[in-house]
Design a protein around this motif. Sequence first.
Motif, PDB file in Angstrom:
ATOM      1  N   LYS A  10      87.482  13.395  64.298  1.00 33.01           N
ATOM      2  CA  LYS A  10      87.208  14.831  64.202  1.00 33.01           C
ATOM      3  C   LYS A  10      88.001  15.383  63.037  1.00 33.01           C
ATOM      4  CE  LYS A  10      86.403  15.583  69.096  1.00 33.01           C
ATOM      5  NZ  LYS A  10      86.818  14.650  70.077  1.00 33.01           N
ATOM      6  N   VAL A  11      87.442  16.388  62.363  1.00 36.08           N
ATOM      7  CA  VAL A  11      88.134  16.973  61.223  1.00 36.08           C
ATOM      8  C   VAL A  11      87.855  18.475  61.155  1.00 36.08           C
ATOM      9  CG1 VAL A  11      86.250  16.511  59.590  1.00 36.08           C
ATOM     10  CG2 VAL A  11      88.576  16.680  58.752  1.00 36.08           C
ATOM     11  N   ASP A  12      88.886  19.243  60.763  1.00 34.23           N
ATOM     12  CA  ASP A  12      88.715  20.679  60.551  1.00 34.23           C
ATOM     13  C   ASP A  12      87.814  20.885  59.350  1.00 34.23           C
ATOM     14  OD1 ASP A  12      90.288  22.116  62.480  1.00 34.23           O
ATOM     15  OD2 ASP A  12      92.051  21.209  61.550  1.00 34.23           O
ATOM     16  N   LEU A  13      86.883  21.805  59.460  1.00 34.28           N
ATOM     17  CA  LEU A  13      85.979  22.082  58.354  1.00 34.28           C
ATOM     18  C   LEU A  13      86.358  23.385  57.663  1.00 34.28           C
ATOM     19  CD1 LEU A  13      83.517  20.818  57.026  1.00 34.28           C
ATOM     20  CD2 LEU A  13      82.098  22.194  58.519  1.00 34.28           C
ATOM     21  N   THR A  14      86.509  24.455  58.427  1.00 29.17           N
ATOM     22  CA  THR A  14      86.743  25.765  57.817  1.00 29.17           C
ATOM     23  C   THR A  14      88.217  26.051  57.561  1.00 29.17           C
ATOM     24  OG1 THR A  14      86.582  26.730  60.033  1.00 29.17           O
ATOM     25  CG2 THR A  14      84.626  26.829  58.653  1.00 29.17           C
ATOM     26  N   LYS A  15      89.124  25.431  58.332  1.00 28.38           N
ATOM     27  CA  LYS A  15      90.552  25.715  58.160  1.00 28.38           C
ATOM     28  C   LYS A  15      91.009  25.354  56.745  1.00 28.38           C
ATOM     29  CE  LYS A  15      93.376  25.248  61.697  1.00 28.38           C
ATOM     30  NZ  LYS A  15      94.180  24.589  62.737  1.00 28.38           N
ATOM     31  N   GLY A  16      90.594  24.189  56.258  1.00 28.73           N
ATOM     32  CA  GLY A  16      90.970  23.751  54.912  1.00 28.73           C
ATOM     33  C   GLY A  16      90.071  24.294  53.821  1.00 28.73           C
ATOM     34  N   ASN A  17      88.989  24.966  54.222  1.00 19.24           N
ATOM     35  CA  ASN A  17      88.027  25.526  53.267  1.00 19.24           C
ATOM     36  C   ASN A  17      87.746  26.972  53.636  1.00 19.24           C
ATOM     37  OD1 ASN A  17      87.161  22.934  51.798  1.00 19.24           O
ATOM     38  ND2 ASN A  17      86.824  22.400  53.940  1.00 19.24           N
ATOM     39  N   PRO A  18      88.769  27.878  53.485  1.00 19.23           N
ATOM     40  CA  PRO A  18      88.538  29.272  53.873  1.00 19.23           C
ATOM     41  C   PRO A  18      87.381  29.868  53.075  1.00 19.23           C
ATOM     42  CG  PRO A  18      90.617  29.034  52.668  1.00 19.23           C
ATOM     43  CD  PRO A  18      90.086  27.652  52.900  1.00 19.23           C
TER      44      PRO A  18
END
Length: 193
Positions: A10-18
Motif C-alpha cells: 500500500k502507498v500514500d497517493l495524495t499525501k506525497g502529491n498535494p
Amino acid sequence: MAINLSKGQKVDLTKGNPGLKNIMVGLGWDVNAFDSGADFDLDAAAFMLGTNGKCLTDKEFVFYGNLSHPSGAVNHMGDNLTGEGEGDDEQIQVDLSKVPANIEKIAFTVTIYDSETRNQNFGQVSNAFIRLVDEANGAELIRYDLGEDFSIETAVVVGELYRNGAEWKFNAIGSGFQGGLAALCAHYGIEVA
C-alpha cells in the motif's frame, strides 16, 4: 520517479502529491506467443464501492458498456479489442475531487472477454501492469507489475484506490478469480443479466 509496488503493498497517493486531482489509470498486457484460435480481448473496469465493499447501484460499475460515472469522477477511455502495441491497452481517468463522499474505494479490474468460449485464461497473459499517472504533468506515480502468478483465472482485481481520512492511498491487490466478469460483478454486488 514512479514507485514500483509488489503484491499487497500500500502507498500514500495524495499525501506525497498535494493538489493531485486528475489521475490516469493505465492498464496493459501482452498475450503469450501461441494461438488459441481467437483474439484475446481483455477489458479494464472500475468498481466504485461503498463502505460495505459493494457498488451502491449498477452506475458505480464503469466499463466498456458504461463509460462514465454520473458524477464525472471516473471515465473509461474506450475498449481495446486486441491489446496490440506497446504501453497502456486501456485507460481509466479518475478525478479525485469529483468522487462522491459515499464512495470509499475504487477497484480496478481486468477480465478476459468471452474466456470460456475462447478457452482463454490469465496463464496465457504476460507483462500485465497497472500504472497511475498525474494528468497535470504526465508523471508516472505508481506502477505495479502483476508477474506470472496466474493460471486458470479469467478475472483479476489489479489494485484499489481508497480513502484514508482526507487522503487517497493505492493498494496493489493482484488477486485472481475464476468466472470472469460475472464473478467480479457478483463479488461487488452487481447483478448480471
